[in-house]
Scaffold this motif. Structure first.
Motif, PDB file in Angstrom:
ATOM      1  N   SER A  86       0.819  -1.214   0.000  1.00 43.60           N
ATOM      2  CA  SER A  86       0.000   0.000   0.000  1.00 43.60           C
ATOM      3  C   SER A  86       0.853   1.265   0.000  1.00 43.60           C
ATOM      4  O   SER A  86       0.455   2.288  -0.559  1.00 43.60           O
ATOM      5  CB  SER A  86      -0.938   0.004   1.207  1.00 43.60           C
ATOM      6  OG  SER A  86      -0.205   0.038   2.416  1.00 43.60           O
ATOM      7  N   HIS A 116      -7.361  -1.317  -3.919  1.00 39.41           N
ATOM      8  CA  HIS A 116      -6.771  -0.550  -2.811  1.00 39.41           C
ATOM      9  C   HIS A 116      -7.684   0.619  -2.444  1.00 39.41           C
ATOM     10  O   HIS A 116      -7.252   1.773  -2.405  1.00 39.41           O
ATOM     11  CB  HIS A 116      -5.389  -0.028  -3.213  1.00 39.41           C
ATOM     12  CG  HIS A 116      -4.412  -1.096  -3.595  1.00 39.41           C
ATOM     13  ND1 HIS A 116      -3.741  -1.858  -2.663  1.00 39.41           N
ATOM     14  CD2 HIS A 116      -4.009  -1.536  -4.815  1.00 39.41           C
ATOM     15  CE1 HIS A 116      -2.945  -2.716  -3.292  1.00 39.41           C
ATOM     16  NE2 HIS A 116      -3.091  -2.541  -4.594  1.00 39.41           N
ATOM     17  N   ASP A 134      -6.600   2.827   0.536  1.00 35.92           N
ATOM     18  CA  ASP A 134      -5.420   3.642   0.231  1.00 35.92           C
ATOM     19  C   ASP A 134      -5.780   4.804  -0.686  1.00 35.92           C
ATOM     20  O   ASP A 134      -5.321   5.935  -0.487  1.00 35.92           O
ATOM     21  CB  ASP A 134      -4.334   2.777  -0.425  1.00 35.92           C
ATOM     22  CG  ASP A 134      -3.812   1.698   0.511  1.00 35.92           C
ATOM     23  OD1 ASP A 134      -3.550   2.016   1.684  1.00 35.92           O
ATOM     24  OD2 ASP A 134      -3.681   0.544   0.076  1.00 35.92           O
TER      25      ASP A 134
END
Length: 394
Positions: free
Chosen positions: A136, A171, A174
């Motif tokens: 990440s 993600h 993120d």
């Protein structure tokens, strides 16, 4: 094939035109020698050296033109792209490769308005590589660098948003954190209307950041489209961010269109979710207020605009969601929409559009009969074949 490969990277006075012509030969060969071309493209991408622009051009052309490959080869092509993206993940940590990637994405084109296949593909490919990345911290670092580039041109804003959206499909947390962090940064605060006089930052001549909030709006729209089944837990947060940037950014056509595009993507994502009919949305009323403001700002001298049907489509989608509107809000919304759609345009606009009629109406202005200074009313005498001309109040 060898002739095309030799000339794709050849430097001449014609620059890109010569290389594109050679690249088009390679594209044409895909119909007959797909495995050989695919193998060459994969090899070029995985050398560790950032690929030449012509290779990106071929990849972009193949990706954007469905008719170039049959169904079987198209499926193989998409599978190849996913494999190449996954194998390219280690290059994200290579400084030279990453710098050349960012340079290719941000280098201005000749007109800035043309859609270059190589750049469009590269934004997509970048998102796929970030999607395949496990770390990440790497994803966040690359997205931060991308968002810190120029937001001046529409194709750039759309490309950045596309990359962000593709990364979000794996993600999401993120991406959300990076967008939130970027939204709190100095340049964004400077670009927002309410902070423009309070926050030191770039001068008004620096257009790199002027439309950054439009990029963020587009990015949230792409995030919504990528979230798919996970959209409902995030939808109110996404809407609240969209509403914020709509309200506090400097109003112009760019902001308006970005806001509408993002919401259309969001409505599409919601409509594909089976649980949407029973979900209680907390931001619907606020979004409807924004849309009513947008409808009221639509120019009255234009008989048809692209924004009106888009806004009406979003409003129609919102009306199907829970909670239902109260009577007062429903009445205001209906009144706003009717005024925007059926309002009488200015006289100049009516006269300008009479050329569209086979038998243009006779537009007249009736002298004011009320107090001095009263605005004149527009009259139209419409001639119909077989009928006498008569004046009718519009």
């Amino acid at each position: 094939m060898q002739l095309a490969l030799e000339n794709m990277t050849k430097s001449t006075e014609l620059e890109d035109m010569y290389q594109n012509a050679a690249s088009d030969v390679l594209v044409a060969l895909c119909r007959h020698s797909w495995p050989e071309v695919a193998q060459h493209l994969e090899t070029e991408f995985l050398t560790g050296v950032f690929p030449h622009r012509s290779v990106l051009y071929v990849m972009g052309t193949l990706s954007s033109h469905e008719e170039l490959l049959n169904r079987e080869d198209r499926a193989r092509w998409e599978n190849l792209l996913a494999q190449v993206a996954a194998k390219s993940v280690p290059f994200l940590n290579t400084d030279m490769w990453s710098r050349e990637l960012l340079s290719a994405l941000t280098t201005p084109s000749r007109t800035q308005q043309e859609e270059l296949p190589e750049k469009t593909f590269l934004f997509t490919f970048y998102g796929m590589v970030l999607q395949a990345e496990e770390e990440s911290t790497t994803v966040r670092a690359h997205l931060q660098s991308l968002l810190e580039t120029s937001h001046q041109w529409s194709k750039q804003r759309e490309g950045i948003a596309l990359t962000v959206g593709l990364a979000a499909s794996r993600h999401l947390n993120d991406v959300w954190a990076i967008l939130d962090q970027f939204g709190r940064s100095g340049p964004i605060k400077w670009s927002l209307h309410s902070f423009s006089l309070k926050v030191p930052g770039p001068t008004s001549e620096d257009l790199r950041w002027k439309w950054a909030s439009s990029t963020i709006l587009l990015a949230y729209g792409q995030v919504a489209a990528s979230a798919k089944a996970h959209i409902l837990p995030w939808v109110d947060n996404i809407l609240s961010r969209m509403i914020f940037y709509f309200r506090y950014s400097s109003w112009d056509e760019t902001l308006k269109q970005s806001f509408l595009t993002a919401n259309l993507r969001l409505m599409g994502a919601i409509s594909r979710n089976e649980g949407a009919h029973s979900y209680e949305f907390s931001q619907i009323s606020e979004l409807l207020e924004c849309l009513m403001v947008l409808m009221e700002k639509e120019p009255q001298d234009a008989l048809c605009t692209e924004s009106r049907p888009q806004a009406l489509h979003i409003i129609s989608s919102l009306c199907k969601l829970r909670p239902p509107m109260d009577t007062h809000r429903k009445s205001r919304l209906l009144s706003t929409c009717l005024r925007s759609v059926f309002a009488l345009p200015l006289l100049d606009a009516l006269e300008k559009h009479t050329c569209l009629f086979l038998e243009p109406p006779n537009i007249q202005v009736r002298p004011p009969q009320g107090p001095q200074g009263q605005s004149p009313r527009v009259w139209a005498g419409c001639a119909a074949q077989g009928h006498s001309r008569a004046g009718h109040s519009v």
